[in-house]
Design a protein around this motif. Structure first.
Motif, PDB file in Angstrom:
ATOM      1  N   TRP A  83       1.053  -1.158  -0.439  1.00  0.00           N
ATOM      2  CA  TRP A  83      -0.071  -0.163  -0.393  1.00  0.00           C
ATOM      3  C   TRP A  83       0.576   1.529  -0.193  1.00  0.00           C
ATOM      4  O   TRP A  83       0.607   2.084  -0.729  1.00  0.00           O
ATOM      5  CB  TRP A  83      -0.192   0.403   1.507  1.00  0.00           C
ATOM      6  CG  TRP A  83      -1.912   0.870   1.626  1.00  0.00           C
ATOM      7  CD1 TRP A  83      -3.149   1.367   0.707  1.00  0.00           C
ATOM      8  CD2 TRP A  83      -2.062   2.194   2.617  1.00  0.00           C
ATOM      9  NE1 TRP A  83      -3.441   2.661   1.230  1.00  0.00           N
ATOM     10  CE2 TRP A  83      -2.325   3.315   2.397  1.00  0.00           C
ATOM     11  CE3 TRP A  83      -1.007   2.426   3.385  1.00  0.00           C
ATOM     12  CZ2 TRP A  83      -2.821   3.935   3.090  1.00  0.00           C
ATOM     13  CZ3 TRP A  83      -0.794   3.758   3.963  1.00  0.00           C
ATOM     14  CH2 TRP A  83      -2.065   4.872   4.128  1.00  0.00           C
ATOM     15  N   ARG A  87       0.881   4.297  -2.499  1.00  0.00           N
ATOM     16  CA  ARG A  87       0.528   5.351  -2.753  1.00  0.00           C
ATOM     17  C   ARG A  87       1.886   6.069  -3.126  1.00  0.00           C
ATOM     18  O   ARG A  87       2.148   7.281  -3.922  1.00  0.00           O
ATOM     19  CB  ARG A  87       1.117   5.434  -1.449  1.00  0.00           C
ATOM     20  CG  ARG A  87      -0.525   5.385  -0.897  1.00  0.00           C
ATOM     21  CD  ARG A  87      -0.778   5.799   0.263  1.00  0.00           C
ATOM     22  NE  ARG A  87      -0.882   7.285   1.162  1.00  0.00           N
ATOM     23  CZ  ARG A  87       0.278   7.758   2.042  1.00  0.00           C
ATOM     24  NH1 ARG A  87       0.938   6.840   2.701  1.00  0.00           N
ATOM     25  NH2 ARG A  87      -0.191   8.604   2.369  1.00  0.00           N
ATOM     26  N   THR A  91       2.142   8.775  -6.016  1.00  0.00           N
ATOM     27  CA  THR A  91       1.612  10.483  -6.082  1.00  0.00           C
ATOM     28  C   THR A  91       3.076  11.073  -6.468  1.00  0.00           C
ATOM     29  O   THR A  91       3.659  12.139  -6.619  1.00  0.00           O
ATOM     30  CB  THR A  91       1.995  10.484  -4.645  1.00  0.00           C
ATOM     31  OG1 THR A  91       1.579  10.068  -4.164  1.00  0.00           O
ATOM     32  CG2 THR A  91       2.531  12.062  -3.673  1.00  0.00           C
ATOM     33  N   VAL A 113      -0.131   7.846   9.021  1.00  0.00           N
ATOM     34  CA  VAL A 113      -0.663   6.945   8.173  1.00  0.00           C
ATOM     35  C   VAL A 113      -1.905   7.669   8.572  1.00  0.00           C
ATOM     36  O   VAL A 113      -2.342   7.458   9.791  1.00  0.00           O
ATOM     37  CB  VAL A 113      -0.480   5.507   8.184  1.00  0.00           C
ATOM     38  CG1 VAL A 113      -1.497   5.285   7.072  1.00  0.00           C
ATOM     39  CG2 VAL A 113       0.756   5.280   7.327  1.00  0.00           C
ATOM     40  N   GLU A 114      -2.517   7.755   7.424  1.00  0.00           N
ATOM     41  CA  GLU A 114      -4.169   8.156   7.634  1.00  0.00           C
ATOM     42  C   GLU A 114      -5.328   6.621   7.297  1.00  0.00           C
ATOM     43  O   GLU A 114      -4.491   6.590   6.167  1.00  0.00           O
ATOM     44  CB  GLU A 114      -4.884   9.572   7.421  1.00  0.00           C
ATOM     45  CG  GLU A 114      -3.770  10.843   7.951  1.00  0.00           C
ATOM     46  CD  GLU A 114      -4.783  11.847   7.485  1.00  0.00           C
ATOM     47  OE1 GLU A 114      -5.786  12.150   6.614  1.00  0.00           O
ATOM     48  OE2 GLU A 114      -4.454  12.985   7.776  1.00  0.00           O
ATOM     49  N   ASP A 115      -6.014   6.626   7.741  1.00  0.00           N
ATOM     50  CA  ASP A 115      -6.773   5.568   6.924  1.00  0.00           C
ATOM     51  C   ASP A 115      -7.298   5.923   5.728  1.00  0.00           C
ATOM     52  O   ASP A 115      -7.636   6.774   5.512  1.00  0.00           O
ATOM     53  CB  ASP A 115      -8.234   5.044   7.821  1.00  0.00           C
ATOM     54  CG  ASP A 115      -9.006   3.862   7.766  1.00  0.00           C
ATOM     55  OD1 ASP A 115      -7.987   2.941   7.520  1.00  0.00           O
ATOM     56  OD2 ASP A 115     -10.287   3.747   7.885  1.00  0.00           O
ATOM     57  N   ASP A 116      -7.396   4.934   4.749  1.00  0.00           N
ATOM     58  CA  ASP A 116      -7.531   5.161   3.430  1.00  0.00           C
ATOM     59  C   ASP A 116      -8.854   4.174   3.312  1.00  0.00           C
ATOM     60  O   ASP A 116      -9.778   3.620   3.729  1.00  0.00           O
ATOM     61  CB  ASP A 116      -6.646   4.220   2.499  1.00  0.00           C
ATOM     62  CG  ASP A 116      -6.849   4.177   1.295  1.00  0.00           C
ATOM     63  OD1 ASP A 116      -7.919   4.803   1.158  1.00  0.00           O
ATOM     64  OD2 ASP A 116      -5.998   3.993   0.310  1.00  0.00           O
ATOM     65  N   SER A 117     -10.063   5.136   2.876  1.00  0.00           N
ATOM     66  CA  SER A 117     -11.602   4.750   2.766  1.00  0.00           C
ATOM     67  C   SER A 117     -11.850   4.105   1.546  1.00  0.00           C
ATOM     68  O   SER A 117     -13.028   3.496   1.588  1.00  0.00           O
ATOM     69  CB  SER A 117     -12.348   6.006   2.515  1.00  0.00           C
ATOM     70  OG  SER A 117     -11.912   6.918   1.570  1.00  0.00           O
ATOM     71  N   SER A 118     -10.584   3.791   1.011  1.00  0.00           N
ATOM     72  CA  SER A 118     -10.939   3.108  -0.728  1.00  0.00           C
ATOM     73  C   SER A 118     -10.833   1.562  -0.211  1.00  0.00           C
ATOM     74  O   SER A 118     -11.001  -0.026  -0.832  1.00  0.00           O
ATOM     75  CB  SER A 118     -10.462   3.263  -1.678  1.00  0.00           C
ATOM     76  OG  SER A 118      -8.607   3.043  -1.355  1.00  0.00           O
ATOM     77  N   THR A 119      -9.814   1.151   1.404  1.00  0.00           N
ATOM     78  CA  THR A 119      -9.534  -0.429   1.924  1.00  0.00           C
ATOM     79  C   THR A 119     -10.971  -0.496   2.887  1.00  0.00           C
ATOM     80  O   THR A 119      -9.938  -0.716   4.111  1.00  0.00           O
ATOM     81  CB  THR A 119      -7.775  -0.632   2.093  1.00  0.00           C
ATOM     82  OG1 THR A 119      -8.142   0.430   3.347  1.00  0.00           O
ATOM     83  CG2 THR A 119      -7.464  -0.705   0.708  1.00  0.00           C
ATOM     84  N   GLU A 124      -5.471   2.064   7.777  1.00  0.00           N
ATOM     85  CA  GLU A 124      -4.047   1.934   7.280  1.00  0.00           C
ATOM     86  C   GLU A 124      -4.002   2.200   8.469  1.00  0.00           C
ATOM     87  O   GLU A 124      -2.161   2.649   9.158  1.00  0.00           O
ATOM     88  CB  GLU A 124      -3.956   2.092   6.275  1.00  0.00           C
ATOM     89  CG  GLU A 124      -4.216   1.569   4.901  1.00  0.00           C
ATOM     90  CD  GLU A 124      -5.570   1.049   4.315  1.00  0.00           C
ATOM     91  OE1 GLU A 124      -5.658   0.980   4.006  1.00  0.00           O
ATOM     92  OE2 GLU A 124      -7.010   1.844   5.606  1.00  0.00           O
ATOM     93  N   THR A 125      -4.291   3.359   9.488  1.00  0.00           N
ATOM     94  CA  THR A 125      -4.310   3.837  10.587  1.00  0.00           C
ATOM     95  C   THR A 125      -3.704   3.347  11.770  1.00  0.00           C
ATOM     96  O   THR A 125      -3.060   3.731  11.913  1.00  0.00           O
ATOM     97  CB  THR A 125      -4.788   5.257  11.715  1.00  0.00           C
ATOM     98  OG1 THR A 125      -5.294   5.889  10.147  1.00  0.00           O
ATOM     99  CG2 THR A 125      -4.217   5.847  12.031  1.00  0.00           C
TER     100      THR A 125
END
Length: 223
Positions: A83, A87, A91, A113-119, A124-125
Motif C-alpha cells: 500500500w 501511494r 504520488t 498514516v491516515e486511514d484510506d477509505s478505499s480499503t 491503515e492508521t
C-alpha cells in the motif's frame, strides 16, 4: 501489483497464506479484526483462539487461511508495504524534479498514516501503529534468510529500491544510496516509536515529526 482506483487491491506473496483472505467475507473479517486485536493486546499476546472468539468463529477456520500468526503478521506487513508502494508511485508519478520526487517519496514512507477509505476492511492508521511496534519482531528472526529466499520481504525491499533509484537520480555520485534508503525506511519506524514511548532520546515530537528530520537529512546529505 494490481491497482483498482475505486478499491485498492494489493497482491501479496501466495506462500504467506493457505487461502487468500481477500476472496471471502470471513477472510476479510480475519484481516480486519486481527489488526484491531494486535493493536489492543500486542503481537506476543495475540492468538488465533482469541481472534476466533472475537469474530465468533472456530479457531480451526482461521488455520484454513493462515498456518500460524507469524505468517499472518508477514501478510499484514507485506500488504502495508504494498500500500505504501502504491501511494509512492501514484504520488510521485508526475513530479519531474528529482529532489522534489525524492522528498515526496520520503514523506510517504516516514509520515504517520491516515486511514484510506478505499480499503474498507483495513484500517491503515492502526496497521501503521502495528508496523511501528512490531515490524522488527517479524524481520529479525532466525528464519530471515529462508523467508527472504521465499520472497516474503520482496515488497518491502521494492519500496527501498524505489528510493535508492530516486537518490541516484538526485546525486549519482553518492556512494551510500542503499544504506541511506534503508536507514530512512527503517529509521522512521524507530523514530516514531521513540517519539511515542522514549521521548528523551529523540528530537521528534508532535510538533517536529520524523519526516522533518529525514527531509533535512537528505537535503544536507545529497547537496
Amino acid at each position: 501489483m494490481h491497482i483498482v482506483l475505486s478499491n485498492i487491491i494489493i497482491t501479496v506473496n501466495s506462500k504467506l497464506y493457505v487461502k487468500n483472505p481477500e476472496t471471502s467475507e470471513l477472510g476479510k473479517k480475519i484481516i480486519e479484526q486481527s489488526i484491531l486485536l494486535i493493536d489492543e493486546i500486542g503481537f506476543e499476546n495475540f492468538t488465533f483462539k482469541k481472534l476466533g472468539d472475537r469474530i465468533q468463529s472456530n479457531e480451526s477456520s482461521l488455520y484454513r487461511y493462515f498456518e500460524n500468526k507469524h505468517k499472518l503478521m508477514l501478510y499484514l506487513s507485506s500488504w502495508y508495504w504494498g500500500w505504501i508502494e502504491y501511494r509512492m508511485v501514484f504520488t510521485t508519478n508526475n513530479i519531474t524534479n528529482p529532489m522534489e520526487r525524492l522528498k515526496k517519496a520520503i514523506t510517504i514512507v516516514t509520515e504517520k498514516v491516515e486511514d484510506d477509505s478505499s480499503t474498507l476492511h483495513i484500517n491503515e492508521t492502526i496497521l501503521n501503529k502495528i508496523i511501528i511496534q512490531e515490524f522488527n519482531k517479524i524481520i529479525i528472526t532466525k528464519e530471515i534468510d529462508e523467508e527472504n529466499k521465499e520472497g516474503f520481504f520482496l515488497i518491502y525491499k521494492r519500496v527501498i529500491n524505489r528510493i535508492i533509484e530516486m537518490i541516484n537520480e538526485v546525486n549519482p555520485k553518492y556512494i551510500y544510496a542503499k544504506t541511506l534508503a534503508s536507514s530512512i525506511v527503517e529509521g522512521a519506524l524507530h523514530q516514531h516509536f521513540l517519539k511515542d514511548h522514549l521521548t528523551t532520546i529523540t528530537n521528534c515530537n508532535k510538533d517536529n515529526s520524523p519526516t522533518n528530520f529525514y527531509l533535512d537529512l537528505i537535503e544536507k546529505t545529497l547537496k
